[in-house]
Design a protein around this motif. Structure first.
Motif, PDB file in Angstrom:
ATOM      1  N   ASN A 159       0.838  -1.195   0.000  1.00  0.00           N
ATOM      2  CA  ASN A 159       0.000   0.000   0.000  1.00  0.00           C
ATOM      3  C   ASN A 159       0.876   1.249   0.000  1.00  0.00           C
ATOM      4  O   ASN A 159       2.028   1.225   0.450  1.00  0.00           O
ATOM      5  N   GLU A 160       0.328   2.327  -0.483  1.00  0.00           N
ATOM      6  CA  GLU A 160       1.080   3.579  -0.529  1.00  0.00           C
ATOM      7  C   GLU A 160       1.367   4.119   0.868  1.00  0.00           C
ATOM      8  O   GLU A 160       2.420   4.707   1.121  1.00  0.00           O
ATOM      9  N   LYS A 161       0.431   3.902   1.793  1.00  0.00           N
ATOM     10  CA  LYS A 161       0.564   4.464   3.137  1.00  0.00           C
ATOM     11  C   LYS A 161      -0.025   3.510   4.163  1.00  0.00           C
ATOM     12  O   LYS A 161      -1.059   2.887   3.926  1.00  0.00           O
ATOM     13  N   ILE A 162       0.640   3.388   5.306  1.00  0.00           N
ATOM     14  CA  ILE A 162       0.129   2.617   6.440  1.00  0.00           C
ATOM     15  C   ILE A 162       0.176   3.522   7.670  1.00  0.00           C
ATOM     16  O   ILE A 162       1.220   4.072   8.000  1.00  0.00           O
ATOM     17  N   VAL A 163      -0.960   3.668   8.334  1.00  0.00           N
ATOM     18  CA  VAL A 163      -1.055   4.508   9.525  1.00  0.00           C
ATOM     19  C   VAL A 163      -1.204   3.620  10.759  1.00  0.00           C
ATOM     20  O   VAL A 163      -2.028   2.699  10.772  1.00  0.00           O
ATOM     21  N   THR A 164      -0.422   3.901  11.788  1.00  0.00           N
ATOM     22  CA  THR A 164      -0.522   3.174  13.056  1.00  0.00           C
ATOM     23  C   THR A 164      -1.008   4.137  14.126  1.00  0.00           C
ATOM     24  O   THR A 164      -0.373   5.161  14.380  1.00  0.00           O
ATOM     25  N   ARG A 165      -2.152   3.826  14.739  1.00  0.00           N
ATOM     26  CA  ARG A 165      -2.717   4.644  15.810  1.00  0.00           C
ATOM     27  C   ARG A 165      -2.658   3.874  17.119  1.00  0.00           C
ATOM     28  O   ARG A 165      -2.898   2.669  17.157  1.00  0.00           O
ATOM     29  N   LEU A 166      -2.329   4.572  18.188  1.00  0.00           N
ATOM     30  CA  LEU A 166      -2.304   4.005  19.536  1.00  0.00           C
ATOM     31  C   LEU A 166      -3.144   4.912  20.425  1.00  0.00           C
ATOM     32  O   LEU A 166      -2.886   6.108  20.508  1.00  0.00           O
ATOM     33  N   PHE A 167      -4.183   4.357  21.081  1.00  0.00           N
ATOM     34  CA  PHE A 167      -5.075   5.214  21.853  1.00  0.00           C
ATOM     35  C   PHE A 167      -5.747   4.441  22.978  1.00  0.00           C
ATOM     36  O   PHE A 167      -5.961   3.229  22.905  1.00  0.00           O
ATOM     37  N   PHE A 168      -6.076   5.177  24.061  1.00  0.00           N
ATOM     38  CA  PHE A 168      -6.873   4.635  25.154  1.00  0.00           C
ATOM     39  C   PHE A 168      -8.291   4.375  24.680  1.00  0.00           C
ATOM     40  O   PHE A 168      -8.837   5.121  23.872  1.00  0.00           O
ATOM     41  N   SER A 182      -7.500  -0.956  32.603  1.00  0.00           N
ATOM     42  CA  SER A 182      -7.904  -0.138  31.463  1.00  0.00           C
ATOM     43  C   SER A 182      -7.525  -0.837  30.161  1.00  0.00           C
ATOM     44  O   SER A 182      -6.715  -1.767  30.152  1.00  0.00           O
ATOM     45  N   LEU A 183      -8.102  -0.373  29.073  1.00  0.00           N
ATOM     46  CA  LEU A 183      -7.840  -0.955  27.763  1.00  0.00           C
ATOM     47  C   LEU A 183      -7.280   0.107  26.825  1.00  0.00           C
ATOM     48  O   LEU A 183      -7.586   1.289  26.945  1.00  0.00           O
ATOM     49  N   PHE A 184      -6.435  -0.328  25.906  1.00  0.00           N
ATOM     50  CA  PHE A 184      -6.026   0.540  24.812  1.00  0.00           C
ATOM     51  C   PHE A 184      -5.932  -0.294  23.550  1.00  0.00           C
ATOM     52  O   PHE A 184      -5.998  -1.524  23.586  1.00  0.00           O
ATOM     53  N   SER A 185      -5.834   0.381  22.422  1.00  0.00           N
ATOM     54  CA  SER A 185      -5.822  -0.309  21.135  1.00  0.00           C
ATOM     55  C   SER A 185      -4.688   0.193  20.257  1.00  0.00           C
ATOM     56  O   SER A 185      -4.319   1.367  20.308  1.00  0.00           O
ATOM     57  N   ILE A 186      -4.162  -0.719  19.452  1.00  0.00           N
ATOM     58  CA  ILE A 186      -3.273  -0.369  18.354  1.00  0.00           C
ATOM     59  C   ILE A 186      -4.062  -0.623  17.077  1.00  0.00           C
ATOM     60  O   ILE A 186      -4.514  -1.746  16.841  1.00  0.00           O
ATOM     61  N   GLU A 187      -4.228   0.412  16.285  1.00  0.00           N
ATOM     62  CA  GLU A 187      -5.017   0.321  15.063  1.00  0.00           C
ATOM     63  C   GLU A 187      -4.103   0.584  13.866  1.00  0.00           C
ATOM     64  O   GLU A 187      -3.434   1.611  13.807  1.00  0.00           O
ATOM     65  N   VAL A 188      -4.066  -0.352  12.932  1.00  0.00           N
ATOM     66  CA  VAL A 188      -3.231  -0.218  11.738  1.00  0.00           C
ATOM     67  C   VAL A 188      -4.161  -0.088  10.533  1.00  0.00           C
ATOM     68  O   VAL A 188      -5.029  -0.931  10.316  1.00  0.00           O
TER      69      VAL A 188
END
Length: 228
Positions: A159-168, A182-188
């Motif tokens: 893919n041209e771009k991959i975004v990685t988000r990390l958030f509560f 508590s929970l958090f997520s890694i979203e790719v």
């Protein structure tokens, strides 16, 4: 971006601010995904329908469903006649194994950087990060987790771009042995996912005692915050 603006931006729950004519003034990332499933005018109608009769904020518990998005409540607020905001509370769509994740305390930012570095070698893909900076060291099986994240990046290679988000995951938690975490997520996120890797990703997540949530253009790893 101020600290409170970052909280809104990285919130798991969609937030949209409208002007008096129903035009969107601002929204967070999750709301952008929501607007792929429903027109903004429909959300504006919900906001005006459930707004307080006078200025202020009002929370209403009700079930809403738009495509893959499911909500159990909303908060609507306005301080004047010019703008009105709405926050929709998502119903969690994931689950965890009953077994508490094990391993050593690790720096999640270091693991993400390591995986991005190794996957970007010789690649034309642009890797970007949107990371909440407040996640403490958490307990994970480092080798298995690196394999999991690498497999996710592999499924999006090309893919041209991959975004990685990390958030509560604000307001959400899981309980192990009577203790809340508590929970958090890694979203790719990328434009497309090679689905032939999804079975391996699911198996690696289970070995980590984690759970992955796969959508059309993103894969999310949901992680309990075990800090001791």
């Amino acid at each position: 971006m101020t600290f409170d603006q970052q909280w809104i931006e990285f919130d798991f729950n969609p937030f949209i601010l409208f002007n008096s004519s129903g035009k969107i003034v601002s929204l967070n990332t999750e709301a952008q995904y929501l607007l792929g499933a429903i027109d903004g005018s429909a959300i504006y109608k919900i906001a005006t329908t459930y707004a307080n009769s006078s200025f202020g904020f009002k929370t209403t518990f009700l079930e809403l469903e738009f495509g893959r998005f499911k909500f159990f409540g909303i908060t609507v607020g306005y301080e004047d006649e010019e703008q009105i905001g709405i926050r929709l509370y998502q119903l969690p769509s994931f689950q965890f194994t009953k077994q508490k994740p094990e391993g050593q305390l690790v720096n999640i930012y270091t693991l993400i950087d390591l995986c991005i570095s190794s996957n970007s070698i010789g690649s034309q893909t642009k890797y970007t990060k949107e990371l909440d900076p407040t996640i403490p060291e958490i307990r994970l099986q480092t080798e298995l987790f690196i394999k999991l994240l690498n497999k996710i990046y592999l499924s999006m290679s090309g893919n041209e771009k991959i975004v990685t988000r990390l958030f509560f995951r604000v307001g959400e938690h899981i309980k192990y042995e009577g203790e809340k975490h508590s929970l958090f997520s890694i979203e790719v996120i990328s434009e497309s996912i090679n689905r032939k890797y999804l079975s391996e990703i699911s198996q690696l997540a289970e070995k980590n005692n984690l759970f992955t949530d796969v959508k059309e253009t993103k894969i999310m790893i949901n992680i309990p915050m075990i800090v001791k």
